[in-house]
Motif scaffolding. Structure first.
Motif, short mmCIF file in Angstrom:
data_model
loop_
_atom_site.label_atom_id
_atom_site.label_comp_id
_atom_site.label_asym_id
_atom_site.label_seq_id
_atom_site.Cartn_x
_atom_site.Cartn_y
_atom_site.Cartn_z
N ARG A 313 0.76 -1.21 -0.09
CA ARG A 313 0.07 0.08 0.05
C ARG A 313 0.99 1.32 -0.07
NH1 ARG A 313 -3.92 1.68 -1.66
NH2 ARG A 313 -4.47 2.81 0.10
N CYS A 314 2.18 1.21 0.28
CA CYS A 314 2.84 2.50 0.61
C CYS A 314 3.13 3.07 -1.00
CB CYS A 314 4.37 2.04 0.92
SG CYS A 314 4.27 1.92 2.81
N LEU A 317 0.01 5.05 -1.63
CA LEU A 317 -0.18 6.24 -0.83
C LEU A 317 0.73 7.15 -1.22
CD1 LEU A 317 -0.24 4.34 2.62
CD2 LEU A 317 -2.07 5.60 1.76
N GLU A 320 -0.76 9.02 -4.39
CA GLU A 320 -1.86 10.15 -3.79
C GLU A 320 -1.30 11.40 -2.99
OE1 GLU A 320 -4.04 7.67 -1.34
OE2 GLU A 320 -4.55 6.25 -2.78
N LEU A 332 3.78 12.35 4.54
CA LEU A 332 4.07 11.04 4.03
C LEU A 332 5.36 10.48 4.52
CD1 LEU A 332 3.16 8.63 1.87
CD2 LEU A 332 5.32 9.86 0.75
N GLU A 358 -0.76 5.85 6.48
CA GLU A 358 -1.94 6.12 5.85
C GLU A 358 -2.97 7.10 7.00
OE1 GLU A 358 -5.61 4.43 3.28
OE2 GLU A 358 -4.38 2.92 4.45
#
Length: 394
Positions: A313-314, A317, A320, A332, A358
């Motif tokens: 998921r990094c 992320l 985004e 982040l 997140e």
């Protein structure tokens, strides 16, 4: 006249290989005017003695004090202010910033503010402060020379296509997409269920590159590739919708670009950081270095696959946060540094790294950036939030 070189992060993987590149260059090519590191004072002192350097800096005050006691052949600067002072007073023609993490931003700003060319291996400088950093470089005329293997590859490909540099290629519109390759790290192909059980020792076993702990974990989570996407956007002025990531386990193709006529140009070579380091330090010349030539018949097979962004998921992320802009990439990066440190110390699990990042992004509002002070404030707030999230999981 030799090129006066200052190396920040001289004890890490990039810094030590840079010193090897300097040692292999013809006599009189470089003069090392300073060395700096975070806390490995014994290594810095040894390097200073070997290379005849009379000024070193250590970000850690205790390490600087120990160095000052043990080494009487020169001056020892300390703390973040010492790193900046080293840049301002070194008289360097070129600064190699190979520091790890957001600590590299201050020296990057100092370097570009003085109009000194910057060989940049500290990707966080552009992730955290990319908008302002690029504006500063444009204002002073200082060049940013990418050292990351992927960005060096893109830089060389864009130069080759444009003949005159990155801006001409963009204006001509011949380059359609930038494609960063990723090794996939030690956990390529693993499921989330499997990743829930992995430990630090497994995460540090990178299949291709020998790197420091933090960047190795970033490679395992694919955060490193996410940070590189943000870095590429700033370096080359390319929109996020035109920057792709492809997993390439052999790490032979370092990056490639696709063109408006359907063709693609790729940069290939054995995975050895001395090549991009040497290209940046010697630029605009290309000098021979002792590396084994690439033999594709010997390699035999190159494979490619899409990144698993649902499991890792990094990467999404980071993309985004880059699209959101402002202080979001800074948040982040800060959250990731806290989460990775917590994982390395055993405080959280591997999958919790992305969860902490997140949740921090959700809790810390992204705001526009008009000055570096806003970045430092966002960094502090994000670290406080991420630290609290780590404590909740302890």
């Amino acid at each position: 006249m030799p090129r006066r070189l200052l190396i920040l992060g001289s004890t890490g993987s990039i810094g030590t290989q840079a010193l090897e590149v300097v040692a292999a260059a013809p006599e009189g090519t470089f003069e090392i005017v300073g060395l700096a590191a975070a806390r490995q004072w014994e290594s810095v002192v040894a390097q200073a003695r070997e290379h005849g350097v009379t000024r070193i800096a250590l970000a850690d005050a205790d390490a600087a004090a120990r160095a000052g006691e043990a080494w009487t052949d020169g001056e020892v600067l300390q703390g973040p202010e010492g790193l900046v002072r080293m840049v301002l007073e070194s008289g360097a023609d070129l600064v190699l910033n190979a520091l790890v993490g957001a600590a590299g931003l201050g020296p990057t700003v100092a370097t570009l503010g003085e109009g000194i060319d910057l060989a940049l291996a500290n990707k966080e400088s552009l992730v955290v402060g990319g908008e302002l950093v690029m504006q500063l470089a444009e204002a002073t005329g200082a060049r940013i020379l990418p050292v990351d293997s992927e960005h060096s590859a893109l830089w060389q490909l864009i130069q080759a296509e444009s003949r005159t540099g990155t801006s001409a290629a963009r204006e001509a519109g011949t380059i359609e997409r930038l494609v960063l390759t990723a090794s996939g790290g030690p956990f390529r192909g693993r499921t989330r269920e499997e990743l829930a059980r992995v430990g630090v020792e497994q995460a540090l076993k990178h299949p291709t590159w020998a790197m420091g702990g933090k960047i190795t974990i970033d490679s395992a989570t694919l955060m490193n590739k996410g940070l590189e996407v943000i870095e590429a956007q700033h370096l080359f002025g390319t929109g996020y919708d035109r920057i792709d990531v492809v997993v390439h386990p052999q790490s032979i193709v370092h990056s490639y670009v696709t063109l408006n006529d359907g063709a693609a140009l790729a940069h290939l070579g054995h995975p050895d950081m001395k090549a991009p380091i040497a290209f940046a330090l010697h630029h605009p010349e290309r000098r021979p270095i002792p590396m084994r030539p690439l033999d594709l018949a010997e390699v035999g097979q190159l494979t490619f696959e899409r990144a698993d962004e649902e499991t890792f998921r990094c990467l999404p992320l980071a993309r985004e946060a880059g699209r959101a802009g402002g202080t979001a990439p800074c948040v982040l990066n800060a959250a990731n540094e806290v989460a990775v440190h917590a994982f390395l110390s055993g405080a959280v699990g591997f999958l919790e790294i992305a969860e902490i990042v997140e949740e921090t992004l959700n809790r810390v509002e992204a705001t526009p950036v008009h000055a570096f002070d806003a970045l430092y404030a966002a960094d502090r707030e994000a670290r406080d939030v991420a630290t609290a999230l780590v404590a909740e999981r302890a």
